[in-house]
Design an enzyme around this catalytic site. Structure first.
Site: not given
Length: 565
Positions: A26, A387, A391
């Site tokens: 707009d 992990n 990680d």
């Protein structure tokens, strides 16, 4: 997720934001400041014109500490404030000509009417779009032509123009509606208001062009006004066209779908036109963002790939239909939100890249160790630790990466393209194999020249540090020496913390015993550290080759010349 000026309701909207290729915006309040000011009145009696216009508004005038305060819609505020400057107070006028009824403004009629009681009958005051008001007035063709020319002249100066008309009648019809009231009016004049562009919008439109995003202006204003503003903001280029809602009605949808790319400005449109525009763009394969604030805008907001509601002036219906709410109603914020959307998508992709590559590295370490007949390079508890620490921490940090400097110079990604597109799977597999093989090298050296425990300790330290080091390779497709390695403090923090805890586990006897590790001597540490930093030169070489391939596509024979050097 995005800047505080935007509220994103749905997670898929993040990806959609980043891949938006068309923004239908707009004009008033989004591209412009929505701070109207009357600058021109074309009338035989300007004071009378502004007096009538001020009376035909829903603005309120209140008094506080002896000062006058006005509240209401910006266009009407401009009329009321101009009337006050000329000594015409709406409240005082209403005492002599009380308002007893009205026909509210709507986007289809494009006008508003108020009914006032006067001494000898009733006064009907109507204001609205000049072309609509003219058609409701008792004027000759020559007068109509003159008014139209004045309207066009004002509109070309980027003025929002409204017309004012009235009539006095002795009695009201039994049914008060647009057919019985808004006809045979006396034309009074044209009022032109300026609404300056918002600061930064021109630069934001330029940024959109660089990013491959087309900006389309959709407005209820006169086409000449819309065109003037669009040219000032560089939305309307030399080859672009502007079209009115009336002209749009005469174009079949199939034809509009073929020609939609030619248009950058849609003027005098209704909410129904917005739906047609969205559908036409979507047929071209574009990802469409659409702004809206009214109840009638909700179908277009839902139809768009991402609907953007106005937070300040938007209705609750529009906000509920939208995917994103713009709390400051500013186009610049939309562009910033697109940037944030691209960044978030990039970071998700990088985090997935890192996590899968490192997990493949761990799988390769164990699998290849078994294939080659080695004893397991890593124990289960050691893998769990890797992990958990090396990680997880970098993956979270990568998800907080800052936007890349050229992020808004890229073309939008197709929303149909998967997260692993552009060869990401190949990179993940190659990098995973690299991490796994380097870990096996560390294990083999330790196992061959020392013993199994030393080999596993070197492999444990190596795979942890390999993953921490490799996280910096994931920062960008470009060389880390070009993009820098210090910008992301979270990534630096995760590296330092990861390195610290990884070494503590080896050095502190209590932890070493739990993880079945042994102390390393100076030579073993040096060998392990050298292996751990090898991903940097390996991936840098890969990035250089990819860069040369891209340059060869853009500038043919680049690779051939490079090979001959």
């Amino acid at each position: 997720m995005a800047k505080k000026n935007t509220i994103i309701r749905k997670l898929p909207a993040v990806e959609t934001l980043g891949s938006s290729s068309v923004i239908c915006s707009d004009k008033t309040g989004t591209l412009t400041q929505n701070k109207m000011k009357v600058v021109d009145i074309e009338s035989v009696n300007p004071d009378f014109a502004i007096e009538l216009a001020a009376m035909c508004t829903d603005c309120d005038i209140t008094y506080k500490n002896g000062e006058i305060h006005t509240t209401g819609e910006p266009t009407e505020l401009a009329l009321v404030n101009e009337a006050l400057k000329r000594g015409k107070n709406k409240n005082e006028l209403y005492k002599y000509e009380p308002r007893i009824g009205d026909i509210p403004f709507d986007s289809n009629r494009k006008m508003m009417t108020t009914i006032h009681k006067i001494s000898n009958g009733y006064r009907i005051i109507t204001k609205g779009a000049p072309e609509v008001i003219i058609s409701a007035c008792k004027i000759s063709l020559s007068e109509k032509s003159i008014i139209q020319q004045k309207n066009l002249s004002m509109a070309k100066k980027a003025l929002r123009v409204i017309a004012v008309a009235y009539k006095d009648i002795n009695s009201l019809p039994k049914v008060i509606n647009t057919q019985s009231i808004e006809k045979e009016l006396n034309f009074v004049g044209l009022i032109g208001m300026i609404d300056p562009p918002r600061e930064g919008v021109k630069e934001a439109v330029k940024t959109c062009k660089k990013a491959g995003i087309k900006t389309v202006m959709i407005t209820g204003d006169h086409i000449a006004t819309a065109t003037a503003i669009a040219k000032e903001l560089n939305i309307l280029g030399a080859d672009d066209k502007a079209i009115t809602g009336q002209e749009l009605d005469n174009i079949p949808q199939s034809k509009l779908e073929k020609e939609i790319k030619n248009y950058s400005v849609f003027a005098r449109v209704t909410p129904e036109h917005k739906v047609r525009i969205v559908k036409a763009w979507q047929k071209t394969g574009a990802v469409v963002a659409m702004t809206g604030d009214g109840v009638n805008d909700s179908p277009a907001l839902k139809m768009a790939d991402i609907g953007i509601a106005m937070g300040k002036n938007g209705t609750d219906v529009a906000k509920n239909a939208a995917d994103m709410i713009l709390t400051d109603d500013n186009f610049v914020t939309i562009v910033e939100a697109v940037k944030q959307g691209r960044t978030i998508y990039d970071n998700i992709r990088k985090a997935v890249h890192f996590l899968i590559a490192t997990n493949i590295g761990e799988i390769v370490t164990i699998f290849m160790g078994l294939v080659l007949g080695m004893k397991s390079p890593l124990l289960a508890i050691q893998l769990l630790w890797v992990n958990l620490v090396t990680d997880s921490l970098p993956a979270i940090a990568i998800g907080l990466e800052r936007p890349e400097k050229d992020i808004m110079n890229r073309k939008p990604e197709s929303s149909k393209r998967g997260i692993f597109a552009n060869g990401l799977w190949n990179k993940i597999i190659v990098e995973g194999i690299m991490i796994g093989m380097l870990t096996l090298v560390a294990f083999s050296i330790g196992n061959k020249f020392y013993n199994l425990e030393v080999g596993r300790t070197m492999a444990f330290v190596a795979i942890g540090l390999l993953e921490l080091v490799h996280s910096f390779n994931i920062k960008s497709e470009k060389s880390i020496f070009k993009v820098g390695i210090l910008e992301n403090k979270f990534l630096i923090g995760s590296f330092i913390l990861g390195f610290f805890v990884q070494t503590i586990v080896v050095i502190v006897p209590t932890f070493a015993e739990v993880f079945k590790l042994v102390p390393l001597n100076q030579t073993q540490w040096i060998i392990t550290l050298v292996i751990s930093f090898l991903p940097i030169p390996v991936v840098e070489l890969q990035k250089k080759v990819n860069e040369m391939k891209i340059q060869n596509i853009i500038y043919p024979n680049t690779l051939a010349k490079w090979k001959n050097v």
